[in-house]
Design an enzyme around this catalytic site. Structure first.
Site, PDB file in Angstrom:
ATOM      1  N   GLY A   1     -16.818  19.621  42.581  1.00  0.00           N
ATOM      2  CA  GLY A   1     -16.227  20.597  43.486  1.00  0.00           C
ATOM      3  C   GLY A   1     -15.473  21.593  42.637  1.00  0.00           C
ATOM      4  O   GLY A   1     -15.945  21.978  41.565  1.00  0.00           O
ATOM      5  N   GLU A   2     -14.314  21.970  43.057  1.00  0.00           N
ATOM      6  CA  GLU A   2     -13.485  22.889  42.291  1.00  0.00           C
ATOM      7  C   GLU A   2     -12.233  22.121  41.864  1.00  0.00           C
ATOM      8  O   GLU A   2     -11.424  21.755  42.708  1.00  0.00           O
ATOM      9  CB  GLU A   2     -13.150  24.107  43.175  1.00  0.00           C
ATOM     10  CG  GLU A   2     -12.329  25.156  42.519  1.00  0.00           C
ATOM     11  CD  GLU A   2     -12.915  25.629  41.190  1.00  0.00           C
ATOM     12  OE1 GLU A   2     -14.127  25.892  41.126  1.00  0.00           O
ATOM     13  OE2 GLU A   2     -12.154  25.706  40.210  1.00  0.00           O
ATOM     14  N   SER A   3     -12.123  21.886  40.551  1.00  0.00           N
ATOM     15  CA  SER A   3     -11.072  20.972  40.088  1.00  0.00           C
ATOM     16  C   SER A   3      -9.668  21.497  40.361  1.00  0.00           C
ATOM     17  O   SER A   3      -8.742  20.704  40.592  1.00  0.00           O
ATOM     18  CB  SER A   3     -11.252  20.677  38.597  1.00  0.00           C
ATOM     19  OG  SER A   3     -11.193  21.872  37.842  1.00  0.00           O
TER      20      SER A   3
ATOM     21  N   CYS B   1     -18.315  15.760  37.280  1.00  0.00           N
ATOM     22  CA  CYS B   1     -18.094  17.196  37.153  1.00  0.00           C
ATOM     23  C   CYS B   1     -16.605  17.558  37.334  1.00  0.00           C
ATOM     24  O   CYS B   1     -15.825  17.290  36.438  1.00  0.00           O
ATOM     25  CB  CYS B   1     -19.020  17.929  38.120  1.00  0.00           C
ATOM     26  SG  CYS B   1     -19.348  19.602  37.595  1.00  0.00           S
TER      27      CYS B   1
ATOM     28  N   ARG C   1     -14.000  23.528  30.691  1.00  0.00           N
ATOM     29  CA  ARG C   1     -14.611  23.846  31.990  1.00  0.00           C
ATOM     30  C   ARG C   1     -15.705  24.907  31.825  1.00  0.00           C
ATOM     31  O   ARG C   1     -15.672  25.684  30.876  1.00  0.00           O
ATOM     32  CB  ARG C   1     -13.549  24.380  32.958  1.00  0.00           C
ATOM     33  CG  ARG C   1     -12.515  23.345  33.332  1.00  0.00           C
ATOM     34  CD  ARG C   1     -11.451  23.959  34.229  1.00  0.00           C
ATOM     35  NE  ARG C   1     -12.006  24.456  35.476  1.00  0.00           N
ATOM     36  CZ  ARG C   1     -11.335  25.233  36.327  1.00  0.00           C
ATOM     37  NH1 ARG C   1     -10.096  25.606  36.055  1.00  0.00           N
ATOM     38  NH2 ARG C   1     -11.907  25.635  37.427  1.00  0.00           N
TER      39      ARG C   1
ATOM     40  N   ARG D   1     -22.216  24.544  37.045  1.00  0.00           N
ATOM     41  CA  ARG D   1     -20.997  25.073  36.418  1.00  0.00           C
ATOM     42  C   ARG D   1     -20.221  23.928  35.749  1.00  0.00           C
ATOM     43  O   ARG D   1     -19.043  23.710  35.988  1.00  0.00           O
ATOM     44  CB  ARG D   1     -20.136  25.819  37.444  1.00  0.00           C
ATOM     45  CG  ARG D   1     -20.807  27.111  37.946  1.00  0.00           C
ATOM     46  CD  ARG D   1     -19.899  27.986  38.805  1.00  0.00           C
ATOM     47  NE  ARG D   1     -19.366  27.243  39.930  1.00  0.00           N
ATOM     48  CZ  ARG D   1     -18.095  26.895  40.096  1.00  0.00           C
ATOM     49  NH1 ARG D   1     -17.193  27.243  39.198  1.00  0.00           N
ATOM     50  NH2 ARG D   1     -17.717  26.226  41.145  1.00  0.00           N
TER      51      ARG D   1
ATOM     52  N   HIS E   1     -24.283  15.789  38.138  1.00  0.00           N
ATOM     53  CA  HIS E   1     -24.157  15.308  39.525  1.00  0.00           C
ATOM     54  C   HIS E   1     -25.202  14.229  39.826  1.00  0.00           C
ATOM     55  O   HIS E   1     -26.277  14.555  40.339  1.00  0.00           O
ATOM     56  CB  HIS E   1     -24.369  16.468  40.497  1.00  0.00           C
ATOM     57  CG  HIS E   1     -23.227  17.421  40.583  1.00  0.00           C
ATOM     58  ND1 HIS E   1     -22.318  17.402  41.615  1.00  0.00           N
ATOM     59  CD2 HIS E   1     -22.828  18.409  39.751  1.00  0.00           C
ATOM     60  CE1 HIS E   1     -21.415  18.354  41.433  1.00  0.00           C
ATOM     61  NE2 HIS E   1     -21.701  18.985  40.299  1.00  0.00           N
TER      62      HIS E   1
ATOM     63  N   GLU F   1     -25.356  12.236  42.155  1.00  0.00           N
ATOM     64  CA  GLU F   1     -25.543  12.021  43.602  1.00  0.00           C
ATOM     65  C   GLU F   1     -26.629  12.945  44.171  1.00  0.00           C
ATOM     66  O   GLU F   1     -27.011  12.814  45.325  1.00  0.00           O
ATOM     67  CB  GLU F   1     -24.209  12.214  44.348  1.00  0.00           C
ATOM     68  CG  GLU F   1     -23.736  13.655  44.545  1.00  0.00           C
ATOM     69  CD  GLU F   1     -23.176  14.314  43.289  1.00  0.00           C
ATOM     70  OE1 GLU F   1     -23.245  13.712  42.197  1.00  0.00           O
ATOM     71  OE2 GLU F   1     -22.668  15.451  43.397  1.00  0.00           O
TER      72      GLU F   1
HETATM   73  N1  GLN Z   1     -16.590  24.420  37.482  1.00  0.00           N
HETATM   74  C1  GLN Z   1     -15.932  23.488  38.350  1.00  0.00           C
HETATM   75  C2  GLN Z   1     -14.491  23.279  37.940  1.00  0.00           C
HETATM   76  O1  GLN Z   1     -14.099  23.757  36.922  1.00  0.00           O
HETATM   77  C3  GLN Z   1     -16.639  22.156  38.353  1.00  0.00           C
HETATM   78  C4  GLN Z   1     -18.016  22.330  38.937  1.00  0.00           C
HETATM   79  C5  GLN Z   1     -18.534  21.131  39.661  1.00  0.00           C
HETATM   80  O2  GLN Z   1     -17.806  20.189  39.957  1.00  0.00           O
HETATM   81  N2  GLN Z   1     -19.786  21.182  40.006  1.00  0.00           N
HETATM   82  O3  GLN Z   1     -13.741  22.663  38.645  1.00  0.00           O
END
Ligand code: GLN
Length: 195
Positions: free
Chosen positions: A48-50, A80, A107, A137, A172, A174
């Site tokens: 997700g977005e950390s 991720c 990242r 990403r 990922h 999953e």
């Molecule tokens: N780029 C995202 C981050 O820095 C991580 C991307 C992902 O979890 N697929 O949080």
């Protein structure tokens, strides 16, 4: 042992992990608050977005509770964004983290043009058949302490690692039908609970 595995469900790809866990015969519990951590045998922190997940983890000290469990050998698997949150050092960022793994993470490490890609990874710990891995990403581990085991590298970069009860993948698992990575994590849960 019938396993109950928590999936942190604050933001990101938590539903897909839940589905894989169900396919493997486990009960999956969505974790949004401290109470949800009671009675689970392991925890998955999804992609997700950390920074977003990190902000939400600070509400009601949910992150501090997870950190305490992880530091007492409770099995945790970060994918991720989850890998970023588990790492002690995040390059050029002071964002919130769980601070559990002796790793330095970078990242968005694979550049903007090829931000997302799929590849076949050799993961000797999971047999000779390569593992299809989806990177979105994705981060990578720039440095790991000697107590961290490297499970896979891609392009000379560490993308899968284990430190005792903690497992982290830059990709990922999953999102592909091959469930060996989740099975491996369930094996770590057995190691912890079936003594
Ligand atoms: N780029 C995202 C981050 O820095 C991580 C991307 C992902 O979890 N697929 O949080």
């Amino acid at each position: 042992m019938q396993k109950r595995v928590g999936v942190l469900a604050l933001q990101g790809a938590f539903r897909e992990h839940r589905q894989v866990l169900n396919q493997l015969g486990c009960e999956a519990v969505e974790v949004r608050k401290k109470n949800d951590l009671e009675g689970i045998h392991g925890l998955i922190i999804p992609g997700g977005e950390s920074t977003t997940i990190g902000k939400l983890l600070q509400i009601d000290e949910l992150g501090e509770r997870i950190k305490e469990m992880g530091s007492k050998d409770f099995p945790i698997f970060g994918t991720c964004a989850g890998m970023i949150l588990l790492s002690k050092t995040i390059i050029d960022s002071d964002q919130y983290r769980l601070n559990l793994m002796d790793t330095t993470v970078e990242r968005n490490a694979f550049g903007r043009q090829v931000a997302s890609f799929e590849t076949d990874l050799q993961v000797p710990a999971m047999g000779s058949h390569p593992l299809r891995a989806v990177f979105i990403r994705a981060p990578y581990l720039r440095e790991v302490a000697p107590n961290v085991g490297i499970l896979a590298e891609f392009d000379g970069k560490i993308v899968f690692a284990r430190q005792g009860n903690l497992l982290a993948s830059a990709f990922h698992p999953e999102l592909t039908p091959d469930h060996r990575v989740h099975q491996y994590f369930l094996g770590m849960i057995d190691e912890y609970w079936v003594k």
